[in-house]
Write a protein that holds these residues in place. Structure first.
Motif, PDB file in Angstrom:
ATOM      1  N   SER A   1      24.603   9.078  -6.706  1.00  0.00           N
ATOM      2  CA  SER A   1      25.801  10.312  -7.160  1.00  0.00           C
ATOM      3  C   SER A   1      24.762  11.511  -6.937  1.00  0.00           C
ATOM      4  CB  SER A   1      25.411   9.189  -9.090  1.00  0.00           C
ATOM      5  OG  SER A   1      25.632   8.372  -8.895  1.00  0.00           O
ATOM      6  N   LEU A   2      23.536  11.291  -6.848  1.00  0.00           N
ATOM      7  CA  LEU A   2      22.479  12.418  -6.496  1.00  0.00           C
ATOM      8  C   LEU A   2      22.794  12.362  -4.985  1.00  0.00           C
ATOM      9  CD1 LEU A   2      20.214  11.957  -9.258  1.00  0.00           C
ATOM     10  CD2 LEU A   2      22.247  12.974  -9.513  1.00  0.00           C
ATOM     11  N   THR A   3      22.618  13.934  -5.089  1.00  0.00           N
ATOM     12  CA  THR A   3      22.139  14.117  -4.172  1.00  0.00           C
ATOM     13  C   THR A   3      20.304  13.959  -3.101  1.00  0.00           C
ATOM     14  OG1 THR A   3      21.905  16.132  -3.883  1.00  0.00           O
ATOM     15  CG2 THR A   3      23.434  16.326  -3.608  1.00  0.00           C
ATOM     16  N   ARG A   4      20.746  13.896  -2.088  1.00  0.00           N
ATOM     17  CA  ARG A   4      18.862  13.973  -1.411  1.00  0.00           C
ATOM     18  C   ARG A   4      17.796  15.372  -2.274  1.00  0.00           C
ATOM     19  NH1 ARG A   4      15.510  15.847   2.955  1.00  0.00           N
ATOM     20  NH2 ARG A   4      13.730  13.849   2.935  1.00  0.00           N
ATOM     21  N   ASP A   5      18.799  16.438  -1.671  1.00  0.00           N
ATOM     22  CA  ASP A   5      18.260  17.482  -2.553  1.00  0.00           C
ATOM     23  C   ASP A   5      17.822  17.260  -3.759  1.00  0.00           C
ATOM     24  OD1 ASP A   5      17.710  18.597   0.104  1.00  0.00           O
ATOM     25  OD2 ASP A   5      19.467  20.362  -0.164  1.00  0.00           O
ATOM     26  N   GLN A   6      18.586  16.747  -4.831  1.00  0.00           N
ATOM     27  CA  GLN A   6      18.812  17.030  -6.414  1.00  0.00           C
ATOM     28  C   GLN A   6      17.652  16.258  -6.657  1.00  0.00           C
ATOM     29  OE1 GLN A   6      22.611  16.061  -7.142  1.00  0.00           O
ATOM     30  NE2 GLN A   6      23.134  17.383  -8.407  1.00  0.00           N
ATOM     31  N   LEU A   7      17.851  14.667  -6.381  1.00  0.00           N
ATOM     32  CA  LEU A   7      16.434  13.453  -6.352  1.00  0.00           C
ATOM     33  C   LEU A   7      14.760  13.833  -6.090  1.00  0.00           C
ATOM     34  CD1 LEU A   7      18.267  10.911  -5.220  1.00  0.00           C
ATOM     35  CD2 LEU A   7      17.652  11.342  -7.199  1.00  0.00           C
ATOM     36  N   LEU A   8      15.303  15.448  -4.620  1.00  0.00           N
ATOM     37  CA  LEU A   8      13.611  15.865  -4.509  1.00  0.00           C
ATOM     38  C   LEU A   8      13.254  16.590  -5.870  1.00  0.00           C
ATOM     39  CD1 LEU A   8      13.812  15.758  -0.588  1.00  0.00           C
ATOM     40  CD2 LEU A   8      12.281  14.639  -1.964  1.00  0.00           C
ATOM     41  N   ALA A   9      13.754  16.920  -5.885  1.00  0.00           N
ATOM     42  CA  ALA A   9      14.015  18.285  -7.020  1.00  0.00           C
ATOM     43  C   ALA A   9      13.104  17.802  -8.235  1.00  0.00           C
ATOM     44  CB  ALA A   9      14.786  19.254  -7.341  1.00  0.00           C
ATOM     45  N   PHE A  10      13.977  16.566  -8.591  1.00  0.00           N
ATOM     46  CA  PHE A  10      13.802  15.941 -10.084  1.00  0.00           C
ATOM     47  C   PHE A  10      12.583  15.406  -9.732  1.00  0.00           C
ATOM     48  CE2 PHE A  10      13.494  11.845 -11.541  1.00  0.00           C
ATOM     49  CZ  PHE A  10      13.450  11.667 -12.938  1.00  0.00           C
ATOM     50  N   GLU A  11      12.127  14.814  -8.505  1.00  0.00           N
ATOM     51  CA  GLU A  11      10.847  14.082  -8.553  1.00  0.00           C
ATOM     52  C   GLU A  11       9.588  15.152  -8.835  1.00  0.00           C
ATOM     53  OE1 GLU A  11      10.866  11.743  -4.612  1.00  0.00           O
ATOM     54  OE2 GLU A  11      11.825  10.138  -5.472  1.00  0.00           O
ATOM     55  N   ARG A  12       9.756  16.397  -7.657  1.00  0.00           N
ATOM     56  CA  ARG A  12       8.739  17.922  -7.666  1.00  0.00           C
ATOM     57  C   ARG A  12       8.452  17.693  -8.811  1.00  0.00           C
ATOM     58  NH1 ARG A  12      11.435  19.755  -4.288  1.00  0.00           N
ATOM     59  NH2 ARG A  12      12.470  21.147  -5.420  1.00  0.00           N
ATOM     60  N   LEU A  13       9.485  18.036  -9.742  1.00  0.00           N
ATOM     61  CA  LEU A  13       9.176  18.729 -11.252  1.00  0.00           C
ATOM     62  C   LEU A  13       9.040  17.960 -12.140  1.00  0.00           C
ATOM     63  CD1 LEU A  13      12.394  20.856 -11.602  1.00  0.00           C
ATOM     64  CD2 LEU A  13      10.516  21.998 -11.459  1.00  0.00           C
ATOM     65  N   LEU A  14       8.902  15.826 -12.224  1.00  0.00           N
ATOM     66  CA  LEU A  14       8.620  15.711 -12.912  1.00  0.00           C
ATOM     67  C   LEU A  14       6.810  15.342 -12.547  1.00  0.00           C
ATOM     68  CD1 LEU A  14       9.093  13.132 -14.543  1.00  0.00           C
ATOM     69  CD2 LEU A  14       9.609  11.405 -12.461  1.00  0.00           C
ATOM     70  N   LYS A  15       6.373  15.654 -10.866  1.00  0.00           N
ATOM     71  CA  LYS A  15       5.437  15.519 -10.405  1.00  0.00           C
ATOM     72  C   LYS A  15       4.431  16.735 -11.577  1.00  0.00           C
ATOM     73  CE  LYS A  15       5.479  12.937  -7.067  1.00  0.00           C
ATOM     74  NZ  LYS A  15       5.209  12.660  -5.158  1.00  0.00           N
ATOM     75  N   ARG A  16       5.023  18.079 -11.310  1.00  0.00           N
ATOM     76  CA  ARG A  16       4.553  19.533 -11.908  1.00  0.00           C
ATOM     77  C   ARG A  16       4.770  18.959 -13.558  1.00  0.00           C
ATOM     78  NH1 ARG A  16       8.238  24.503 -10.342  1.00  0.00           N
ATOM     79  NH2 ARG A  16       6.278  24.945 -11.897  1.00  0.00           N
ATOM     80  N   ARG A  17       5.644  18.486 -13.861  1.00  0.00           N
ATOM     81  CA  ARG A  17       5.573  18.749 -14.970  1.00  0.00           C
ATOM     82  C   ARG A  17       4.091  17.976 -16.190  1.00  0.00           C
ATOM     83  NH1 ARG A  17       8.046  14.384 -18.959  1.00  0.00           N
ATOM     84  NH2 ARG A  17       8.454  16.114 -20.353  1.00  0.00           N
ATOM     85  N   SER A  18       3.796  16.663 -15.268  1.00  0.00           N
ATOM     86  CA  SER A  18       2.951  15.675 -15.606  1.00  0.00           C
ATOM     87  C   SER A  18       1.381  16.595 -16.377  1.00  0.00           C
ATOM     88  CB  SER A  18       2.389  14.568 -14.802  1.00  0.00           C
ATOM     89  OG  SER A  18       1.667  13.881 -14.590  1.00  0.00           O
ATOM     90  N   GLY A  19       0.621  16.323 -17.355  1.00  0.00           N
ATOM     91  CA  GLY A  19       0.063  17.628 -17.961  1.00  0.00           C
ATOM     92  C   GLY A  19       0.496  18.520 -18.320  1.00  0.00           C
ATOM     93  N   ASP A  20       1.547  18.964 -18.297  1.00  0.00           N
ATOM     94  CA  ASP A  20       2.292  20.030 -18.347  1.00  0.00           C
ATOM     95  C   ASP A  20       2.958  20.532 -19.307  1.00  0.00           C
ATOM     96  OD1 ASP A  20       1.830  23.597 -18.367  1.00  0.00           O
ATOM     97  OD2 ASP A  20       3.261  23.437 -16.676  1.00  0.00           O
ATOM     98  N   GLU A  21       3.446  19.599 -20.093  1.00  0.00           N
ATOM     99  CA  GLU A  21       4.268  19.777 -21.229  1.00  0.00           C
ATOM    100  C   GLU A  21       4.483  20.795 -21.929  1.00  0.00           C
ATOM    101  OE1 GLU A  21       2.226  17.116 -20.644  1.00  0.00           O
ATOM    102  OE2 GLU A  21       3.462  14.824 -20.449  1.00  0.00           O
ATOM    103  N   GLY A  22       5.419  21.889 -22.436  1.00  0.00           N
ATOM    104  CA  GLY A  22       5.712  22.487 -22.646  1.00  0.00           C
ATOM    105  C   GLY A  22       5.639  24.361 -22.003  1.00  0.00           C
ATOM    106  N   GLY A  23       4.927  23.977 -20.663  1.00  0.00           N
ATOM    107  CA  GLY A  23       5.023  24.571 -19.585  1.00  0.00           C
ATOM    108  C   GLY A  23       6.297  25.305 -18.924  1.00  0.00           C
ATOM    109  N   ASP A  24       6.036  26.259 -17.508  1.00  0.00           N
ATOM    110  CA  ASP A  24       7.294  26.108 -17.300  1.00  0.00           C
ATOM    111  C   ASP A  24       7.707  25.172 -16.484  1.00  0.00           C
ATOM    112  OD1 ASP A  24       6.933  28.810 -18.062  1.00  0.00           O
ATOM    113  OD2 ASP A  24       6.100  30.161 -16.416  1.00  0.00           O
ATOM    114  N   ALA A  25       7.185  24.441 -16.149  1.00  0.00           N
ATOM    115  CA  ALA A  25       7.840  22.589 -15.391  1.00  0.00           C
ATOM    116  C   ALA A  25       8.399  22.148 -16.502  1.00  0.00           C
ATOM    117  CB  ALA A  25       6.086  22.475 -14.279  1.00  0.00           C
ATOM    118  N   ASP A  26       8.147  21.851 -17.455  1.00  0.00           N
ATOM    119  CA  ASP A  26       8.621  21.055 -18.001  1.00  0.00           C
ATOM    120  C   ASP A  26      10.657  22.042 -18.654  1.00  0.00           C
ATOM    121  OD1 ASP A  26       8.461  19.003 -19.930  1.00  0.00           O
ATOM    122  OD2 ASP A  26       9.002  20.303 -21.573  1.00  0.00           O
ATOM    123  N   VAL A  27       9.578  23.343 -18.469  1.00  0.00           N
ATOM    124  CA  VAL A  27      11.560  23.484 -19.065  1.00  0.00           C
ATOM    125  C   VAL A  27      12.423  23.771 -18.157  1.00  0.00           C
ATOM    126  CG1 VAL A  27      12.596  25.965 -19.191  1.00  0.00           C
ATOM    127  CG2 VAL A  27      10.894  25.234 -20.602  1.00  0.00           C
TER     128      VAL A  27
END
Length: 328
Positions: A54-80
């Motif tokens: 259902s999702l493109t490779r770029d969408q999956l990579l973006a999801f994984e990248r943001l998931l890592k960035r928001r770890s420990g940064d809930e409430g920050g820009d990466a979370d939004v």
């Protein structure tokens, strides 16, 4: 049917049901979730096969990248940015399907606690999946949903309009930094005010005990560090004096549960009912984040005690092994 009753009863013990048949409510909620494109999965292979198709490779990579960035940064820009990505029309049904059973269990439980004739705030409403459902179920109530994600609020507004639900409004707000619109009789927060998921909460007095120190300075410092305190203050500021708040936060860890409970107690909140433990399935993983708290600044007729004991079943021990070996 007996089979359907078996499905629901283990998960909703203790839920207060007024004039609503929980089985009929569950059927409506499941049909509603399906209308969003959400699907229920029992195993990882089926779910991730659907995700990859259902999702493109770029969408999956973006999801994984943001998931890592928001770890420990809930409430920050990466979370939004993470939740902005989840709000994309092609991404939303796939990724939010991981929370299908969460919406089902929490949706039924919260519906049983919403009285008629009140104004309700849903803090951290996301794309409005549950908020709009509540508004459909309770046309006599006024609902307001707030979230930090502009894309999520845009989807929430579009879906409410598409479904002709007129008793719900959505606003982009980030608490505690931005003011909230109006005052409320009921405030809902599900996995919103106590994120900081990596934080273990209030530490015990030592490795041999589950007891936590009653040092107010440490409690206040942790409330500030996790962002819990300022968010609770912001919500309390718009709650009617006799209003109620309903929380289902990530407080499965004892240290987080105690920190959260003491934060509520410190602000003069009392338990309206015994906290309700609700488990749900994330694809094929069993999760217990709660419990569901219902609190008020008005003391109830029957006092309930804040439980600071660990959840244990008969025969559980502090040690990994029991018997003579465990005693040494």
């Amino acid at each position: 049917s007996a089979e359907r009753q078996d499905r629901i009863s283990p998960h909703f013990r203790g839920v207060i049901v007024t004039d609503r048949n929980p089985l009929n409510l569950l059927s409506r909620l499941e049909a509603y979730l399906s209308s969003w494109g959400l699907r229920e999965f029992q195993d990882e292979s089926s779910y991730y096969g659907w995700q990859r198709s259902s999702l493109t490779r770029d969408q999956l990579l973006a999801f994984e990248r943001l998931l890592k960035r928001r770890s420990g940064d809930e409430g920050g820009d990466a979370d939004v940015q993470f939740y902005d990505l989840l709000a994309q029309p092609t991404v939303l049904p796939v990724l939010y399907s991981q929370r299908y059973d969460y919406y089902r269990k929490i949706g039924v439980a919260l519906c049983s606690r919403l009285p008629q004739g009140t104004r309700v705030l849903d803090c951290g409403c996301g794309v409005g999946i549950l908020t709009t459902f509540f508004a459909q179920e309770f046309p006599g109530l006024e609902f307001v949903g707030i979230d930090r994600s502009t894309s999520s609020i845009s989807i929430a507004e579009q879906e409410a309009k598409r479904r002709h639900v007129e008793n719900v409004s959505y606003f982009v707000r980030s608490i505690p930094n931005e003011s909230l619109p109006g005052r409320y009789d009921v405030i809902l927060s599900t996995q919103s005010v106590f994120q900081a998921e990596a934080h273990p909460g209030l530490p015990s007095m030592g490795w041999q005990t589950f007891q936590r120190p009653s040092v107010i300075q440490e409690q206040v410092a942790l409330e500030a560090r996790t962002g819990l305190g300022p968010k609770l203050d912001a919500l309390q500021g718009v709650l009617q004096q006799d209003g109620r708040m309903l929380f289902y936060e990530k407080t499965g860890h004892l240290g987080r549960r105690i920190l959260f409970q003491r934060a509520l107690s410190r602000r003069g909140f009392h338990l309206v009912h015994e906290p309700l433990v609700i488990g749900y399935r994330s694809v094929d993983e069993e999760v217990v984040d709660g419990p569901l708290y219902e609190v008020s600044q008005v003391p109830p007729g029957i006092p309930y005690i804040w439980n600071e004991e660990p959840d244990r079943t008969a025969g559980d021990s502090l040690y990994g092994c029991g018997g003579e070996t465990g005693q040494h």
